[in-house]
Design an enzyme around this catalytic site. Structure first.
Site, PDB file in Angstrom:
ATOM      1  N   ARG A 193       0.840  -1.218   0.000  1.00 23.73           N
ATOM      2  CA  ARG A 193       0.000   0.000   0.000  1.00 23.73           C
ATOM      3  C   ARG A 193       0.870   1.261   0.000  1.00 23.73           C
ATOM      4  NH1 ARG A 193      -3.725  -3.194  -1.785  1.00 23.73           N
ATOM      5  NH2 ARG A 193      -4.316  -4.795  -0.300  1.00 23.73           N
ATOM      6  N   ASN A 231       2.822  -7.608   7.737  1.00 27.16           N
ATOM      7  CA  ASN A 231       2.822  -8.920   7.082  1.00 27.16           C
ATOM      8  C   ASN A 231       4.288  -9.320   6.950  1.00 27.16           C
ATOM      9  OD1 ASN A 231       0.020  -9.079   6.686  1.00 27.16           O
ATOM     10  ND2 ASN A 231       0.156  -7.845   4.836  1.00 27.16           N
ATOM     11  N   LYS A 286       1.021  -8.787  13.949  1.00 26.95           N
ATOM     12  CA  LYS A 286      -0.265  -9.017  13.282  1.00 26.95           C
ATOM     13  C   LYS A 286      -0.471 -10.524  13.287  1.00 26.95           C
ATOM     14  CE  LYS A 286      -2.488  -8.608   8.701  1.00 26.95           C
ATOM     15  NZ  LYS A 286      -2.466  -7.976   7.368  1.00 26.95           N
ATOM     16  N   GLU A 314      -5.906 -12.022   8.203  1.00 29.61           N
ATOM     17  CA  GLU A 314      -5.625 -12.114   6.771  1.00 29.61           C
ATOM     18  C   GLU A 314      -4.557 -13.176   6.487  1.00 29.61           C
ATOM     19  OE1 GLU A 314      -4.894  -7.970   5.694  1.00 29.61           O
ATOM     20  OE2 GLU A 314      -7.054  -7.694   5.468  1.00 29.61           O
ATOM     21  N   ARG A 320      -1.957  -6.196  17.221  1.00 29.16           N
ATOM     22  CA  ARG A 320      -3.026  -5.573  16.428  1.00 29.16           C
ATOM     23  C   ARG A 320      -4.370  -6.276  16.610  1.00 29.16           C
ATOM     24  NH1 ARG A 320      -2.331  -5.105  10.783  1.00 29.16           N
ATOM     25  NH2 ARG A 320      -2.874  -2.929  10.565  1.00 29.16           N
ATOM     26  N   LYS A 333      -7.549  -0.168  14.848  1.00 25.11           N
ATOM     27  CA  LYS A 333      -7.822   0.740  13.723  1.00 25.11           C
ATOM     28  C   LYS A 333      -8.958   1.690  14.087  1.00 25.11           C
ATOM     29  CE  LYS A 333      -6.063  -1.987   9.871  1.00 25.11           C
ATOM     30  NZ  LYS A 333      -6.215  -2.439   8.477  1.00 25.11           N
ATOM     31  N   ASP A 339     -11.898  -0.806   7.741  1.00 20.54           N
ATOM     32  CA  ASP A 339     -10.533  -0.695   7.240  1.00 20.54           C
ATOM     33  C   ASP A 339     -10.255   0.635   6.554  1.00 20.54           C
ATOM     34  OD1 ASP A 339      -8.001  -1.400   6.645  1.00 20.54           O
ATOM     35  OD2 ASP A 339      -8.485  -2.826   5.065  1.00 20.54           O
ATOM     36  N   GLU A 380      -4.997   3.354  15.716  1.00 25.43           N
ATOM     37  CA  GLU A 380      -4.236   3.262  14.450  1.00 25.43           C
ATOM     38  C   GLU A 380      -4.948   4.011  13.333  1.00 25.43           C
ATOM     39  OE1 GLU A 380      -3.344  -0.782  13.197  1.00 25.43           O
ATOM     40  OE2 GLU A 380      -2.581  -0.133  11.250  1.00 25.43           O
ATOM     41  N   GLU A 426      -4.778   4.420   1.167  1.00 23.46           N
ATOM     42  CA  GLU A 426      -5.139   3.200   0.437  1.00 23.46           C
ATOM     43  C   GLU A 426      -6.525   3.278  -0.201  1.00 23.46           C
ATOM     44  OE1 GLU A 426      -4.846  -0.294   2.858  1.00 23.46           O
ATOM     45  OE2 GLU A 426      -5.744  -1.589   1.351  1.00 23.46           O
ATOM     46  N   GLU A 462     -15.278  12.128  -0.617  1.00 21.40           N
ATOM     47  CA  GLU A 462     -16.456  11.361  -0.198  1.00 21.40           C
ATOM     48  C   GLU A 462     -17.607  11.588  -1.188  1.00 21.40           C
ATOM     49  OE1 GLU A 462     -18.157  12.512   3.595  1.00 21.40           O
ATOM     50  OE2 GLU A 462     -18.909  10.479   3.926  1.00 21.40           O
ATOM     51  N   TRP A 482     -14.630 -11.360   1.563  1.00 21.32           N
ATOM     52  CA  TRP A 482     -13.970 -10.512   2.570  1.00 21.32           C
ATOM     53  C   TRP A 482     -14.942  -9.834   3.542  1.00 21.32           C
ATOM     54  CZ3 TRP A 482      -8.635 -10.206   3.028  1.00 21.32           C
ATOM     55  CH2 TRP A 482      -7.916 -10.865   2.018  1.00 21.32           C
TER      56      TRP A 482
HETATM   57  O1  GCW Z   1      -6.298  -2.717   4.591  1.00 22.21           O
HETATM   58  C1  GCW Z   1      -5.641  -3.899   4.657  1.00 22.21           C
HETATM   59  C2  GCW Z   1      -4.634  -3.785   3.584  1.00 22.21           C
HETATM   60  C3  GCW Z   1      -3.524  -4.771   3.742  1.00 22.21           C
HETATM   61  C4  GCW Z   1      -2.934  -4.604   5.141  1.00 22.21           C
HETATM   62  C5  GCW Z   1      -4.026  -4.826   6.163  1.00 22.21           C
HETATM   63  C6  GCW Z   1      -3.552  -4.613   7.577  1.00 22.21           C
HETATM   64  C7  GCW Z   1      -0.673  -4.855   5.803  1.00 22.21           C
HETATM   65  O2  GCW Z   1      -5.268  -3.912   2.345  1.00 22.21           O
HETATM   66  O3  GCW Z   1      -2.568  -4.508   2.753  1.00 22.21           O
HETATM   67  O4  GCW Z   1      -1.844  -5.441   5.357  1.00 22.21           O
HETATM   68  O5  GCW Z   1      -5.068  -3.933   5.942  1.00 22.21           O
HETATM   69  O6  GCW Z   1      -3.798  -3.531   8.116  1.00 22.21           O
HETATM   70  O7  GCW Z   1      -2.951  -5.490   8.145  1.00 22.21           O
END
Ligand code: GCW
Length: 659
Positions: free
Chosen positions: A140, A182, A262, A266, A299, A340, A345, A367, A373, A491, A521
């Site tokens: 990202r 990741n 993390k 995912e 996280r 977050k 997201d 966060e 993104e 927006e 997802w």
């Molecule tokens: O929004 C998603 C992103 C992933 C990211 C993930 C996260 C690093 O598309 O790329 O991975 O969140 O926050 O872990």
């Protein structure tokens, strides 16, 4: 150089004043490496601004620097005296912040005799997360490649890291991670001898600017390189593996702050594999880190990414709360949960995560994502501070009315030993750091805002503009007109009323309304010919609204009281549903999408006024990006409008062109 431009001062009177105040520096404290950086900065800045580099002495001078440990550790005081100015910091780091503060004021030509102030940060931890991979890519990342790594090696030339550390400390950042959450195979080895020398060298650079470095780790490291067949946090061999690994890491890099993890997210490994919960998973690492003062940042972005659309009870928005709320109070003192800002997201509009205000006995970080993104990927101009200010001002009602997010994450409401804010970085090796020159403002603003969440978005943008483009009113006014409404503009032409997404799958750029609708997802909008939105009410929906404290719960849960901007996040409604604004949902969609494009056109007009007032390179870069933004805004407008026109069959009241 971004905002550290240190333009030469045009006003002769002011220039003379600066010269007299800063002709010599009296250093009334011990020198150390951080003080050295502070002195270097002011000498450089003075040379560029007034053509004179002050000398430093231990006996007398019009600008006095000292350290007083009675002040808050990161707090500083500036006082004007008969003979000049005095800067007192609670530590060397605070002196560095004080110097950057004074230089910022000088660039705004603030009268020197009115500079008296005391400043201390609201948040103890002010952190940046890099999502850099060692192959040189940035997950990202929209500003070029990593400046830490290339081709699975650390980049030998560290000049850029040095400059970056300056930029960060100039806005008060005091912590960062340098690798992606990741953690892939090669990166797992960052905590082994293979890379520890370079980890140490990198950490040393940041330490000189008062910044503590952390590493993201792979939860499956015991398997990856420990020769074990398990990463079970309760397995004695795993416990020993981490103890020894951490001990070794700290022997080589004593200044390391700790680990960021993390897990079970995912497809990343984590304690769930072994039927352990996240407290068990995090506490095991915390025990290994505790003897060295290290912390575990864990996280909360944990959700089921393999959802069945028919299952209308499973809700990604609920996931973080469902996983972590039952564990409140079970985490060790040196664990902090990283949450977050929203339950999904980093969308253009989301409610605030109910975990913030929910958790009472657990350390927490909020966060944000500076990298845009889902907000135009640094090709669209979107000023993020107004969005973050709304998050920080949100009243969670956790302890009755007035329990704002900003006071929870700063640790003022609940007793937390670790608290603060972190954000995903937006920089890379592009010449201007951030791809879009205007995206520098988001990095700058992030630092300033988390230092003092009460600063207004206007004040922050104004500071940045003056330092970055100079004080010419014409320039400043047009840039302010561009940036201030830019979040709302984005927006307007993208996904409406809090529903989010509608982007292309995987790279997340550009409109694709059904992109994620047929994926697992869990990010659905459920639009059909009758209506749109996700029912997250308690009675008929996923029950997500019930995760809030009563006042907010009731506001969101009832269709009548749910604010327009989040309507489709909480409710499924017909296209003819009337909003509080008086418009129907469908007419709102049409109107905002036409308006958004017009607003981008106005932004371009503003920028065009600055031709010859901004250097050619930046002028051209920004112009090109704005043109692209307009192209994309039209695409969003047309695709969204046509989609909902075809679904609903309802005409635009104003008979504009809908394809
Ligand atoms: O929004 C998603 C992103 C992933 C990211 C993930 C996260 C690093 O598309 O790329 O991975 O969140 O926050 O872990």
């Amino acid at each position: 150089r971004a905002w550290l431009q240190y333009r030469s001062i045009g006003d002769e009177g002011y220039q003379k004043k600066v010269l007299s105040y800063f002709s010599s520096i009296h250093l009334d404290c011990n020198r150390d490496v951080i003080i050295d950086r502070a002195l270097e900065e002011i000498q450089l800045a003075m040379f560029e601004m007034v053509g004179f580099s002050p000398n430093i002495s231990q006996n007398g001078g019009s600008f006095v620097i000292n350290v007083d440990s009675n002040l808050a550790k990161e707090g500083f005081q500036v006082k004007s005296t008969d003979s000049g100015l005095t800067l007192t910091g609670g530590s060397s780091r605070a002196v560095l912040y004080g110097i950057f503060h004074i230089l910022r004021e000088i660039q705004s030509e603030t009268p020197l005799n009115t500079m008296d102030c005391y400043e201390a940060p609201k948040n103890a931890f002010r952190m940046i997360n890099h999502w850099d991979d060692m192959n040189g890519d940035v997950e990202r990342g929209y500003a070029g490649q990593s400046f830490f790594y290339d081709d699975y090696q650390f980049i030998k030339d560290r000049a850029r890291i040095h400059d970056y550390a300056r930029l960060l400390s100039s806005v008060g950042i005091n912590a960062l991670t340098i690798n992606n959450v990741n953690v892939h195979q090669v990166e797992s080895h960052l905590i082994t001898d293979k890379y520890l020398d370079e980890v140490k060298q990198t950490s040393d650079i940041f330490n000189q600017y008062g910044i503590t470095m952390y590493l993201s780790i792979n939860y499956a490291s015991p398997i990856e390189f420990g020769g074990l067949d398990t990463a079970d946090p309760l397995d004695e061999r795993v416990i020993q593996f981490w103890k020894q690994t951490v001990q070794h890491v700290y022997k080589r890099v004593p200044q390391l702050g700790g680990f960021l993890v993390k897990a079970d997210s995912e497809n990343r490994p984590g304690p769930f594999t072994y039927d352990r919960n996240h407290a068990e998973g995090a506490n095991m690492l915390a025990d290994a880190l505790a003897p060295f003062g290290g912390i575990v940042i864990w996280r909360c972005f944990v959700y089921n990414c393999k959802q069945d659309w028919r299952d209308r009870k499973t809700d990604r928005a609920r996931a973080a709360y469902d996983h972590f709320m039952p564990l409140d109070g079970q985490f060790k003192d040196n664990v902090v949960l990283q949450i977050k800002n929203g339950p999904m997201d980093f969308q253009v509009r989301e409610p605030v995560s109910p975990l913030i205000g929910g958790l009472e006995k657990t350390n927490q970080f909020l966060e944000f994502q500076i990298a845009q993104e889902y907000l135009g990927q640094q090709r669209h101009l979107v000023y993020l501070i107004p969005q973050w200010k709304e998050v920080l001002a949100f009243d969670t009602q956790a302890k009755g009315e007035g329990t704002q997010v900003k006071d929870i994450v700063s640790g003022d409401v609940f007793d937390q030993s670790i608290s603060g804010i972190v954000a995903v970085s937006n920089v890379g090796n592009d010449y201007n750091w951030t791809g879009h020159t205007m995206a520098q403002l988001n990095l700058y603003g992030y630092g300033r805002l988390i230092w003092n969440p009460d600063l207004s978005a206007e004040a922050i943008a104004l500071e940045w503009t003056k330092q970055t483009f100079g004080r010419d009113h014409h320039v400043v006014d047009h840039i302010m007109q561009m940036v201030m409404p830019s979040w709302e503009i984005y927006e307007n032409y993208t996904s409406p009323l809090g529903i989010g997404w509608m982007v292309n799958v995987s790279h997340h750029y550009g409109p694709n309304i059904d992109g994620y609708e047929y994926m697992a997802w869990g990010t659905y909008h459920f639009a059909d010919r009758d209506g749109i939105g996700v029912d997250r009410t308690i009675e008929t929906g996923t029950g997500y609204a019930g995760q809030y404290h009563p006042v907010n719960r009731d506001v969101y849960n009832a269709l009548e009281s749910c604010p327009d901007e989040l309507l489709l996040f909480f409710h499924h409604v017909p296209y003819t549903h009337q909003l509080k604004s008086g418009k129907t949902v469908i007419q709102h969609i049409y109107d905002t999408h036409f308006k958004g494009v017009e607003q981008v056109e106005a932004m371009i007009d503003d920028w065009q006024q600055l031709k010859n007032k901004v250097d050619e390179r930046r002028f051209k870069d920004v112009s090109e990006r704005l043109d692209h933004q307009l192209y994309m805004a039209k695409e969003w407008r047309d695709i969204i409008n046509t989609y909902f026109y075809r679904k609903s069959g309802i005409d635009d009241q104003h008979k504009r062109t809908i394809y």
